[in-house]
Write a protein that holds these residues in place. Structure first.
Motif, PDB file in Angstrom:
ATOM      1  N   LEU A 174      23.684  34.188  36.511  1.00  0.00           N
ATOM      2  CA  LEU A 174      24.750  33.517  35.749  1.00  0.00           C
ATOM      3  C   LEU A 174      24.211  32.934  34.452  1.00  0.00           C
ATOM      4  O   LEU A 174      24.894  32.955  33.417  1.00  0.00           O
ATOM      5  CB  LEU A 174      25.412  32.411  36.582  1.00  0.00           C
ATOM      6  CG  LEU A 174      26.170  32.843  37.840  1.00  0.00           C
ATOM      7  CD1 LEU A 174      26.943  31.670  38.421  1.00  0.00           C
ATOM      8  CD2 LEU A 174      27.113  33.993  37.542  1.00  0.00           C
ATOM      9  N   ARG A 198      38.895  24.130  29.712  1.00  0.00           N
ATOM     10  CA  ARG A 198      39.536  24.257  31.029  1.00  0.00           C
ATOM     11  C   ARG A 198      39.388  25.676  31.583  1.00  0.00           C
ATOM     12  O   ARG A 198      39.067  25.875  32.759  1.00  0.00           O
ATOM     13  CB  ARG A 198      41.024  23.907  30.887  1.00  0.00           C
ATOM     14  CG  ARG A 198      41.781  23.986  32.167  1.00  0.00           C
ATOM     15  CD  ARG A 198      43.259  23.754  31.907  1.00  0.00           C
ATOM     16  NE  ARG A 198      43.993  23.626  33.153  1.00  0.00           N
ATOM     17  CZ  ARG A 198      45.244  23.203  33.217  1.00  0.00           C
ATOM     18  NH1 ARG A 198      45.890  22.858  32.119  1.00  0.00           N
ATOM     19  NH2 ARG A 198      45.857  23.117  34.374  1.00  0.00           N
ATOM     20  N   ARG A 237      37.104  27.842  30.714  1.00  0.00           N
ATOM     21  CA  ARG A 237      35.695  28.087  30.994  1.00  0.00           C
ATOM     22  C   ARG A 237      35.322  27.502  32.352  1.00  0.00           C
ATOM     23  O   ARG A 237      34.607  28.124  33.135  1.00  0.00           O
ATOM     24  CB  ARG A 237      34.822  27.467  29.887  1.00  0.00           C
ATOM     25  CG  ARG A 237      35.032  28.128  28.535  1.00  0.00           C
ATOM     26  CD  ARG A 237      34.501  27.278  27.388  1.00  0.00           C
ATOM     27  NE  ARG A 237      33.063  27.246  27.323  1.00  0.00           N
ATOM     28  CZ  ARG A 237      32.323  28.153  26.709  1.00  0.00           C
ATOM     29  NH1 ARG A 237      32.903  29.190  26.118  1.00  0.00           N
ATOM     30  NH2 ARG A 237      31.022  28.044  26.673  1.00  0.00           N
ATOM     31  N   ALA A 238      35.827  26.305  32.628  1.00  0.00           N
ATOM     32  CA  ALA A 238      35.532  25.670  33.918  1.00  0.00           C
ATOM     33  C   ALA A 238      36.106  26.503  35.062  1.00  0.00           C
ATOM     34  O   ALA A 238      35.475  26.667  36.112  1.00  0.00           O
ATOM     35  CB  ALA A 238      36.092  24.252  33.953  1.00  0.00           C
ATOM     36  N   ARG A 292      33.917  29.719  35.433  1.00  0.00           N
ATOM     37  CA  ARG A 292      32.613  29.381  36.037  1.00  0.00           C
ATOM     38  C   ARG A 292      32.762  29.045  37.514  1.00  0.00           C
ATOM     39  O   ARG A 292      31.914  29.412  38.334  1.00  0.00           O
ATOM     40  CB  ARG A 292      31.983  28.202  35.287  1.00  0.00           C
ATOM     41  CG  ARG A 292      31.452  28.578  33.912  1.00  0.00           C
ATOM     42  CD  ARG A 292      30.800  27.359  33.252  1.00  0.00           C
ATOM     43  NE  ARG A 292      30.221  27.713  31.959  1.00  0.00           N
ATOM     44  CZ  ARG A 292      30.475  27.065  30.821  1.00  0.00           C
ATOM     45  NH1 ARG A 292      31.295  26.023  30.801  1.00  0.00           N
ATOM     46  NH2 ARG A 292      29.895  27.454  29.690  1.00  0.00           N
ATOM     47  N   ALA A 293      33.816  28.339  37.873  1.00  0.00           N
ATOM     48  CA  ALA A 293      34.003  27.972  39.285  1.00  0.00           C
ATOM     49  C   ALA A 293      34.236  29.217  40.138  1.00  0.00           C
ATOM     50  O   ALA A 293      33.702  29.330  41.246  1.00  0.00           O
ATOM     51  CB  ALA A 293      35.167  26.990  39.431  1.00  0.00           C
ATOM     52  N   GLN A 322      30.880  30.941  40.459  1.00  0.00           N
ATOM     53  CA  GLN A 322      29.972  30.192  41.332  1.00  0.00           C
ATOM     54  C   GLN A 322      30.426  30.225  42.787  1.00  0.00           C
ATOM     55  O   GLN A 322      29.592  30.122  43.702  1.00  0.00           O
ATOM     56  CB  GLN A 322      29.816  28.755  40.821  1.00  0.00           C
ATOM     57  CG  GLN A 322      29.026  28.711  39.506  1.00  0.00           C
ATOM     58  CD  GLN A 322      29.153  27.404  38.755  1.00  0.00           C
ATOM     59  OE1 GLN A 322      29.547  26.379  39.317  1.00  0.00           O
ATOM     60  NE2 GLN A 322      28.824  27.412  37.465  1.00  0.00           N
ATOM     61  N   ALA A 323      31.715  30.361  43.013  1.00  0.00           N
ATOM     62  CA  ALA A 323      32.192  30.479  44.405  1.00  0.00           C
ATOM     63  C   ALA A 323      31.575  31.713  45.068  1.00  0.00           C
ATOM     64  O   ALA A 323      31.332  31.724  46.266  1.00  0.00           O
ATOM     65  CB  ALA A 323      33.718  30.550  44.440  1.00  0.00           C
ATOM     66  N   ALA A 330      28.572  33.297  43.539  1.00  0.00           N
ATOM     67  CA  ALA A 330      27.126  33.298  43.283  1.00  0.00           C
ATOM     68  C   ALA A 330      26.396  32.150  43.968  1.00  0.00           C
ATOM     69  O   ALA A 330      25.190  32.244  44.206  1.00  0.00           O
ATOM     70  CB  ALA A 330      26.860  33.253  41.778  1.00  0.00           C
ATOM     71  N   CYS A 331      27.096  31.063  44.285  1.00  0.00           N
ATOM     72  CA  CYS A 331      26.468  29.968  45.030  1.00  0.00           C
ATOM     73  C   CYS A 331      26.838  30.029  46.509  1.00  0.00           C
ATOM     74  O   CYS A 331      25.983  29.778  47.352  1.00  0.00           O
ATOM     75  CB  CYS A 331      26.893  28.600  44.486  1.00  0.00           C
ATOM     76  SG  CYS A 331      26.404  28.296  42.786  1.00  0.00           S
ATOM     77  N   ASP A 332      28.076  30.339  46.824  1.00  0.00           N
ATOM     78  CA  ASP A 332      28.552  30.078  48.181  1.00  0.00           C
ATOM     79  C   ASP A 332      28.741  31.314  49.057  1.00  0.00           C
ATOM     80  O   ASP A 332      29.049  31.184  50.236  1.00  0.00           O
ATOM     81  CB  ASP A 332      29.845  29.254  48.132  1.00  0.00           C
ATOM     82  CG  ASP A 332      29.583  27.857  47.594  1.00  0.00           C
ATOM     83  OD1 ASP A 332      28.495  27.319  47.871  1.00  0.00           O
ATOM     84  OD2 ASP A 332      30.449  27.311  46.872  1.00  0.00           O
ATOM     85  N   MET A 355      42.351  31.018  45.422  1.00  0.00           N
ATOM     86  CA  MET A 355      42.183  30.436  44.092  1.00  0.00           C
ATOM     87  C   MET A 355      42.826  31.306  43.014  1.00  0.00           C
ATOM     88  O   MET A 355      43.245  30.816  41.975  1.00  0.00           O
ATOM     89  CB  MET A 355      40.687  30.240  43.798  1.00  0.00           C
ATOM     90  CG  MET A 355      40.063  29.096  44.611  1.00  0.00           C
ATOM     91  SD  MET A 355      38.228  29.238  44.773  1.00  0.00           S
ATOM     92  CE  MET A 355      37.672  28.542  43.212  1.00  0.00           C
TER      93      MET A 355
END
Lengths: 227, 227
Positions: A78, A99, A101-102, A105-106, A109-110, A112-114, A156
Motif C-alpha cells: 500500500l 473523505r 481518500r479515507a 484507504r479503509a 486496508q480492510a 490488506a490488514c484484516d 461497506m
C-alpha cells in the motif's frame, strides 16, 4: 508511458507471481503504464528465496513485494501504491477529497490488514510446521477470514452511493488493486465469489481492463507454464 | 486546539482502552490536540459490543476504532490517521516528500498489516473456540509474530539515517503512532522490549510526550480502575 522526471530512474519490482501483495503493485504499475523490470523471488524454492541474505538486506521483513526506484527501496504494497500515485499522479489511484481518500484507504486496508496477512504463506507454514494443523483445517482457517473480510467489504460497498462501476466511482483505484487479488485468492481456496455480488460485479469491471489482465498471476514471467 | 473549519464539526471516537488500533488513533488525535468524544465499545462484554447490530451498522468489520466526524464515518486506524493529517495538517504525521512518506507508511504498515492483525482478539478467540489451542500455545503464537515483526522493524530503523529521535526524524508521526501500541502489546505478553534497542529508545522519546501518555490504555475512561 508517462513522461516525467521520475521516468529517468528505472523501476525494479521484486515479485512472486502468486503473491497477493505483489499482484496489487503490478496492477498499480500497469494502470499507470509504468515500465519496470520484474525480478522473481520464489517463495517456495531454496527454502524461500525471500529469506536469503541478499533479499533480507533489501527487506528485513522477508516479504514481497519490494519496489526499487533509482536508489530508493520501497516496501509494503500500500505504501508503494501511494508512492506511485504521488510520483505519477495520472491516472489517480486515490480520489482528490479527504473523505473519499479515507474511504478508499479503509477499503484497501480492510483487505490488506484484516484478510490477507492472516492467510499468507508464512502463517500457513507456521500452522503446518509448528502446530501440525491438517491441511483441511488450514483451509477452513483461510476461508473463515476471507469470508469474514469479504462479507464486511460487500456491506461497506453495496449500499454506499460512493460505489460506482469500481470500488469508488467509475475509475479503478487503490481499493480495486486490493480487491482483485483477494478474490483471486478466494477462488484458489474454492470459494464462490458470487456470494458477494457487488465485489463480483466490480471484479468483472476490473478484469475487462488490460491493466488488470497484464498484472494477473498467470501472465507473469515466473508463473509456471500452463499444463 | 486548532482553529479551522473542520473544528465546527464534532469528532466521536469509538474505542476500547486496550485496542492497539484505537490507541494509534488516540495518539494522533492527542498529537494534533483535537478534542473528541470517547465512546467505549467493550470488546469482551455482552459477547463483544463490537458485534451488536448498532455498531455493525457503523462498521461492518465489527472492529474498533471508528471515528465519526460530523456525518462522515471513518474506519481503519491508518486511514483515519491520514484523514486527520489531511484535515488538520499541523503537526504533520507524515513527512512532506514522497520518499519519506513511503518510508513512514511502510514502517506503520509493517506493524498494522503484518504484526497486529495476527494477534488481535478475534484471532485468539478463533484458536481457543475453534481449535482448542491451549493458552500457552496461543501466547507462543503471539510472541512469535511480535518477535518476527519487531526484529524486522528494528533492522529497518537501526541503520537508516532517516531515523532520528523518532521513527522518522525528530518529530513523532504515523509510524510512532503504530510502534508505541505494539510495544505496549509486547510487554503485555511478557516480552522484553530492550531486545530491540532502537524501538525501545524511540518508545522512551514518545512516552516523554504528554500526547502519548494521554492516549495510553490506562488513561482511558473505560480502563478498569487500578487495583
Amino acid at each position: 508511458m508517462q513522461s516525467r522526471d521520475h521516468d529517468t530512474e528505472p523501476l525494479r519490482l521484486y515479485t512472486y507471481w502468486r503473491s497477493s501483495a505483489a499482484y496489487r503493485v503490478r496492477i498499480g504499475l500497469a494502470l499507470k503504464a509504468l515500465a519496470y523490470e520484474s525480478v522473481p523471488v520464489h517463495l517456495l524454492r531454496d527454502g524461500g528465496q525471500q529469506h536469503a541474505a541478499g533479499y533480507r538486506a533489501l527487506n528485513p521483513q522477508e516479504l514481497v513485494p519490494v519496489l526499487v526506484h533509482g536508489r530508493r527501496v520501497l516496501r509494503q504494497s500500500l505504501a508503494i501504491l501511494e508512492y506511485l500515485d504521488e510520483c505519477w499522479p495520472q491516472p489517480a489511484l486515490l480520489p482528490a477529497d479527504a473523505r473519499g481518500r479515507a474511504r478508499v484507504r479503509a477499503l484497501a486496508q480492510a483487505v490488506a490488514c484484516d484478510v490477507h496477512p492472516l492467510n499468507n504463506l508464512r502463517v500457513l507454514q507456521f500452522f503446518e510446521q509448528q502446530w501440525a494443523v491438517p491441511q483441511a483445517e488450514r483451509e477452513t482457517w483461510v476461508r473463515h477470514w476471507i469470508g469474514t473480510g469479504l462479507a464486511a467489504l460487500e456491506a461497506m460497498l453495496a449500499d454506499d452511493p460512493a460505489t460506482g462501476a469500481f470500488c469508488h466511482g467509475d475509475a479503478p483505484g487503490l481499493a480495486d488493486c486490493c480487491l482483485v487479488p483477494q478474490l483471486y485468492n478466494a477462488r484458489r481456496f474454492g470459494m464462490d465469489v458470487e456470494a458477494w455480488p457487488t465485489l463480483a460485479r466490480i471484479e468483472r469491471a476490473c478484469l475487462a481492463l488490460p491493466a488488470f489482465r497484464t498484472a494477473a498471476p498467470e501472465a507473469q514471467p515466473d508463473a509456471p507454464a500452463a499444463s
